[in-house]
Design an enzyme around this catalytic site. Sequence first.
Site, PDB file in Angstrom:
ATOM      1  N   SER A   8       1.031  -0.653  -0.110  1.00 15.63           N
ATOM      2  CA  SER A   8       0.202   0.283   0.433  1.00 15.63           C
ATOM      3  C   SER A   8       0.880   0.935  -0.094  1.00 15.63           C
ATOM      4  O   SER A   8       1.949   1.651  -0.814  1.00 15.63           O
ATOM      5  CB  SER A   8      -0.898  -0.119   1.389  1.00 15.63           C
ATOM      6  OG  SER A   8      -1.884   1.217   1.193  1.00 15.63           O
ATOM      7  N   ASP A 222       4.112  24.356  -1.207  1.00 15.90           N
ATOM      8  CA  ASP A 222       5.626  24.380  -1.672  1.00 15.90           C
ATOM      9  C   ASP A 222       5.972  23.084  -1.361  1.00 15.90           C
ATOM     10  O   ASP A 222       7.682  22.934  -0.958  1.00 15.90           O
ATOM     11  CB  ASP A 222       6.833  25.101  -0.675  1.00 15.90           C
ATOM     12  CG  ASP A 222       6.503  24.380   1.257  1.00 15.90           C
ATOM     13  OD1 ASP A 222       5.343  24.110   1.315  1.00 15.90           O
ATOM     14  OD2 ASP A 222       7.314  24.985   1.738  1.00 15.90           O
ATOM     15  N   HIS A 275      -6.817  -5.781  -1.781  1.00 19.01           N
ATOM     16  CA  HIS A 275      -5.752  -5.147  -1.201  1.00 19.01           C
ATOM     17  C   HIS A 275      -5.089  -5.653  -0.060  1.00 19.01           C
ATOM     18  O   HIS A 275      -3.968  -5.405   0.317  1.00 19.01           O
ATOM     19  CB  HIS A 275      -6.486  -3.466  -0.906  1.00 19.01           C
ATOM     20  CG  HIS A 275      -5.441  -2.515  -0.479  1.00 19.01           C
ATOM     21  ND1 HIS A 275      -4.298  -1.907  -1.539  1.00 19.01           N
ATOM     22  CD2 HIS A 275      -4.671  -1.968   0.563  1.00 19.01           C
ATOM     23  CE1 HIS A 275      -3.432  -1.340  -0.676  1.00 19.01           C
ATOM     24  NE2 HIS A 275      -3.655  -1.400   0.430  1.00 19.01           N
TER      25      HIS A 275
END
Length: 297
Positions: A8, A222, A275
């Site tokens: 993951s 940023d 998953h």
Amino acid sequence: PWTVLGQSFGGFCTVAYLSLAPEGLSAALITGGLPSLDAHADDVYRAAYPRIERKVVAHYARYPQDIERARRIADHLLTHDVVLPNGYRLTVEAFQSLGIMLGGGEGSHRLHFLLEDAFVRTANGHELSDAFQEQAQGLLSFAANPLYALIHEIIYGQDARPTAWSAERVRAEFPRFDAAKALAGDEPLLFTGESIHPWMFDCDPALRPLRETAELLAARTDWTPLYDPARLAANEVPAAAVVYHDDMYVDTAHALTTARAIRGLRTWVTDEFEHDGVRAGGPRVLDRLLALARDEA
């Protein structure tokens, strides 16, 4: 050099490792974790919500009785102020987020059993049972992993655009997830998935002290690049990844695009697992990936 296994978000870290310091790796194995190299968080969630809806629809097809059960619980939460034993305020949105379970192989069954006996009869009418509240508390609380809530969305931050509570904003583009509208009509209540929302920092006592930090991170502009496409295109580290078809948490199209961008990466696409395949079928998954990385399969 060492062999890394990235599950993951660990797969995201592995792709960053291949971008920044591939000389430290002897092999890279990735399970359910190939990130998009350039998608903004908004792109990730726009791809996620239709996938989540499909998982919820499949759950209701398996357990049609849960449609009315989920609606009844949500209606109760709309009309009652429910505070769990640890101080977590159980709202409708919080209840919907229990859909995160649907991304695992046994998640649909676990959700069904949670909903099955949610209410008990009391002198004041039907109330949510202690057992339901205790289980919901364990599933919803971030007391054991508060950093997950802080960094979950900003793992996609890599340009001048803020993530700005992307999952919450993008959800508004999918009105079928609006619980009040569903309950006002006859639509099934849709659960949500693996996403972080600002209301969590109000509902969860473990997250309330972190609200200001979460807001600062959501507003940050940023961010630096997470991955190096040129270096990945020249990759020499043996690498293999399993891509779970229609993975609830990681978009398959994004994953396959990235797989093609990493030189020499071999992929195994399967719908045998969800998953959590590395947990549910570890020996089979790891043996296959090692064989692919060693060019033995």
